[in-house]
Design a protein around this motif. Structure first.
Motif, short mmCIF file in Angstrom:
data_model
loop_
_atom_site.label_atom_id
_atom_site.label_comp_id
_atom_site.label_asym_id
_atom_site.label_seq_id
_atom_site.Cartn_x
_atom_site.Cartn_y
_atom_site.Cartn_z
N GLU A 65 6.91 -17.91 -23.59
CA GLU A 65 5.85 -18.63 -24.29
C GLU A 65 5.27 -19.73 -23.42
O GLU A 65 4.06 -19.94 -23.39
N ALA A 66 6.13 -20.44 -22.70
CA ALA A 66 5.63 -21.48 -21.81
C ALA A 66 4.83 -20.89 -20.66
O ALA A 66 3.83 -21.48 -20.22
N ILE A 67 5.26 -19.73 -20.18
CA ILE A 67 4.51 -19.07 -19.11
C ILE A 67 3.14 -18.65 -19.61
O ILE A 67 2.11 -18.85 -18.94
N ARG A 68 3.07 -18.06 -20.82
CA ARG A 68 1.76 -17.66 -21.36
C ARG A 68 0.84 -18.86 -21.49
O ARG A 68 -0.34 -18.79 -21.17
N ALA A 69 1.39 -19.97 -21.95
CA ALA A 69 0.58 -21.17 -22.13
C ALA A 69 0.03 -21.67 -20.80
O ALA A 69 -1.08 -22.21 -20.75
N ALA A 70 0.79 -21.51 -19.73
CA ALA A 70 0.37 -22.01 -18.42
C ALA A 70 -0.48 -21.01 -17.65
O ALA A 70 -1.10 -21.39 -16.65
N LEU A 71 -0.51 -19.76 -18.08
CA LEU A 71 -1.23 -18.74 -17.31
C LEU A 71 -2.74 -18.96 -17.32
O LEU A 71 -3.39 -18.78 -16.29
N TYR A 72 -3.32 -19.32 -18.46
CA TYR A 72 -4.77 -19.48 -18.51
C TYR A 72 -5.26 -20.62 -17.62
O TYR A 72 -6.25 -20.45 -16.88
#
Length: 235
Positions: free
Chosen positions: A109-116
């Motif tokens: 979830e943290a990775i998804r949040a930082a990907l954009y």
């Protein structure tokens, strides 16, 4: 509702900008139970950014990242795309600049949040935001996901709408936020500049509890998708 509005309804006078100064609650890398010591929260946020900046530049991970971002927030934990988007090389690279002596676990979830934000920096970090973002038609959510958007998490739409509105209101300041290092003076300056757009974009009666990480995630997703739409030639 299948579209993201350009603006909120009315300014919310009770906006607590101070909440943006709260420390990041969790980075992409969480310590295991037997960790010898805790990494500083600022380091966790910066390490997350370095990891995703590395990840979005790995050619063999692009298909997995694209698929992961078409899944609902929270779904990546058990998905094949979430597992495929992990890069051990980028994990090692992101750890080199920090004195972290413990093994780190992975938070989808943290990775998804930082990907954009990372995708925005990759594609628009040097050029800046394309012209015409404020004038774009509302974006259509149903084209962005592979499931029925009626079942999106309850907090996704209001956070996305806030990010969309702020990005349209202040694209240059949004760009400054997304390209600033977490917890840097440049980030502080960008957050200060965005205080008025944030107040304008909060719909009347809505309350948000924001910290730096959640704000960067919401604005990053909206800004990247708006920038792509503004850059794409119209038929």
């Amino acid at each position: 509702m299948d579209s993201i509005p350009v603006e909120g309804d009315a300014p919310m006078l009770g906006l607590m900008i101070a909440t943006l100064l709260m420390p990041v609650q969790a980075g992409a890398f969480g310590e295991r139970e037997n960790a010898m010591r805790k990494a500083p929260r600022h380091d966790a946020a910066r390490q997350t950014e370095e990891y995703t900046d590395c990840l979005v530049n790995e050619q063999d991970k692009r298909a997995a990242i694209d698929q992961l971002l078409r899944e609902f927030p929270g779904d990546g934990t058990t998905s094949a795309a979430g597992r495929a988007a992990v890069s051990e090389e980028c994990v090692r690279a992101s750890m080199r600049n920090y004195q972290i002596t413990v093994k780190l676990s992975y938070s989808y979830e943290a990775i998804r949040a930082a990907l954009y934000p990372a995708l925005y920096r990759r594609d628009f970090g040097r050029s800046g935001p394309p012209a015409g973002i404020a004038a774009l038609e509302p974006l259509t959510l149903s084209t962005e996901f592979d499931r029925d958007i009626a079942t999106l998490p309850a907090d996704y739409r209001p956070r996305r709408a806030l990010g969309d509105c702020v990005s349209r209101e202040a694209p240059q300041d949004t760009h400054a936020l997304l390209t600033a290092a977490p917890y840097s003076k440049a980030e502080d300056s960008a957050l200060s500049a965005l205080s008025l757009p944030l107040a304008k974009c909060l719909p009347k009666g809505e309350t948000f509890r924001l910290n730096r990480a959640t704000l960067r995630a919401s604005i990053g997703e909206a800004m990247y998708k708006l920038a792509l739409a503004a850059r794409t030639p119209k038929p």
